[in-house]
Design a protein around this motif. Structure first.
Motif, short mmCIF file in Angstrom:
data_model
loop_
_atom_site.label_atom_id
_atom_site.label_comp_id
_atom_site.label_asym_id
_atom_site.label_seq_id
_atom_site.Cartn_x
_atom_site.Cartn_y
_atom_site.Cartn_z
N VAL A 1 0.83 -1.21 0.00
CA VAL A 1 0.00 0.00 0.00
C VAL A 1 0.87 1.26 0.00
N ASP B 1 0.27 10.60 -0.09
CA ASP B 1 -0.51 9.36 -0.12
C ASP B 1 0.32 8.18 0.35
N LEU C 1 -1.92 6.56 3.26
CA LEU C 1 -2.45 5.24 2.93
C LEU C 1 -1.78 4.14 3.74
N GLN D 1 -5.38 -1.71 -2.46
CA GLN D 1 -5.71 -1.83 -1.03
C GLN D 1 -6.37 -3.17 -0.73
N LEU E 1 2.05 1.91 -3.50
CA LEU E 1 0.93 2.47 -4.24
C LEU E 1 0.84 3.97 -4.00
N GLY E 2 0.90 4.36 -2.72
CA GLY E 2 0.81 5.77 -2.38
C GLY E 2 1.97 6.58 -2.94
N LYS F 1 -6.42 2.48 -6.78
CA LYS F 1 -6.04 2.51 -5.36
C LYS F 1 -6.81 1.46 -4.57
N ASP G 1 1.41 7.20 -6.52
CA ASP G 1 0.37 8.22 -6.67
C ASP G 1 0.92 9.61 -6.39
N ASN H 1 -8.81 4.51 3.93
CA ASN H 1 -9.28 5.69 3.22
C ASN H 1 -9.76 6.79 4.16
N ASN I 1 -6.65 8.64 4.82
CA ASN I 1 -6.26 9.33 3.59
C ASN I 1 -7.10 10.58 3.36
#
Length: 354
Positions: free
Chosen positions: A89, A217, A221, A110, A92-93, A106, A96, A154, A157
């Motif tokens: 995760v 993020d 996240l 997740q 991923l953030g 996203k 982003d 989320n 976030n």
């Protein structure tokens, strides 16, 4: 001594790594630029500060597992699952923060992280209630786990809209989980809460307003994901000492804000994933509070909910429902008061125009 190490090492690492990440972000142009819509800062600020928190946490997690894991009943499997899911995760953030990706991508990642947690035994295996024994979920355990991970991840976030807001709320939430774990002798929760809390506290010195670096993020996240995972450690045994009610109350501010955003966007006929400037912190800013005042207000509110969650963990089950009802009534009154103030302010603005 072990507790001091579990908090102190990640704190020092976070304190040391954050300035390095600030310089790295500035050099490669990984900056959060101001705009005239949703962003409130007036100058470019280094983002992806979650890199510092994540590195400090992972390095300390490895050291803590080797030195104290066995004595504290923390299995390598549990630590590996938490590390893998959080890294997935977090990456991923980070991507982003660098390139920007769509909301559905996203969510998919997740869910992948949540599935990793489930495979490593982070599960919602049952739900507790004030009227009887725990309700086992059986085959619903996997979807319940994934929903919980999505909700908390989320929520953190979405609340990350002001300097120091999301990080401060996560620190208070972790402190609440640590406090409850001491009372209920759930040492594994304490183990992870100290490690993550220490890493975040070291970073927070640079993130408190006016911030020199944002979580990004990558940070919001991964922090939300790790917080969701840590809160599942006790629930996976099907006991009632730290049910999901305790972390729900401890994280009441971001979860409430997420729920209101979902209802607001659904009512207005727009995508629930579409960003706006109607979050609770935006609404308080519109009433004339400064960003620092808004952050302090939410930190005080989080401390209140954290204290309440600690009480809920030790109350007899017959009193829990009454406490929750009182809390719900208080939140409803507070929201109505906020709406009343906004309406009065709008009326005053119209009078000034006349």
């Amino acid at each position: 001594m072990s507790y001091l190490f579990l908090f102190g090492l990640p704190f020092l690492l976070g304190l040391f790594l954050t300035p390095l990440i600030i310089r790295l972000n500035t050099r490669i142009g990984l900056l959060d630029l101001p705009d005239e819509r949703r962003k409130l800062h007036s100058r470019p600020v280094a983002t992806a500060g979650g890199m510092a928190v994540l590195l400090a946490f992972l390095l300390s997690l490895g050291a803590g597992q080797i030195l104290f894991g066995q004595n504290m009943g923390v299995s390598p499997k549990l630590s590996l699952g938490l590390a893998l899911g959080t890294v997935i995760v977090g990456l991923l953030g980070l991507y982003d923060d660098w390139r920007k990706i769509g909301p559905w991508a996203k969510i998919v990642v997740q869910l992948l992280g949540g599935a990793v947690l489930y495979l490593f035994d982070f599960k919602v295996v049952g739900l507790t209630h004030p009227f009887g024994d725990t309700i086992p979920l059986h085959w619903l355990s996997l979807p319940a786990t994934l929903i919980w991970v999505l909700l908390v991840t989320n929520a953190i976030n979405l609340i990350d809209g002001l300097d120091g807001l999301a990080a401060g709320i996560v620190i208070v939430s972790l402190a609440t989980l640590a406090s409850v774990s001491v009372r209920t002798n759930e040492i594994r929760v304490l183990f992870y809460a100290l490690l993550l809390g220490g890493a975040l506290a070291g970073f927070y010195i640079y993130n408190f307003p006016p911030a020199r670096i944002f979580l990004g993020d990558c940070g919001s996240l991964s922090l939300g994901f790790a917080l969701a995972a840590i809160s599942l450690i006790e629930n996976r045994k099907g006991t009632t000492t730290i049910s999901l009610l305790v972390p729900l109350v401890a994280m009441a501010i971001p979860i409430l804000d997420t729920g209101l955003a979902f209802l607001r966007r659904s009512r207005n006929g727009v995508s629930v994933l579409k960003a706006d400037r109607q979050h609770l912190h935006h609404r308080l800013l519109s009433l004339g509070l400064t960003p620092r005042q808004v952050v302090m207000f939410f930190l005080y509110a989080s401390l209140y909910f954290g204290f309440t969650a600690t009480i809920l963990a030790v109350l007899p089950k017959t009193y829990v429902l009454l406490m929750v009802l009182v809390l719900g009534l208080g939140v409803y009154v507070a929201l109505q008061a906020l709406r009343f103030l906004e309406q009065r302010l709008d009326c005053k603005d119209l009078e000034d125009l006349d």
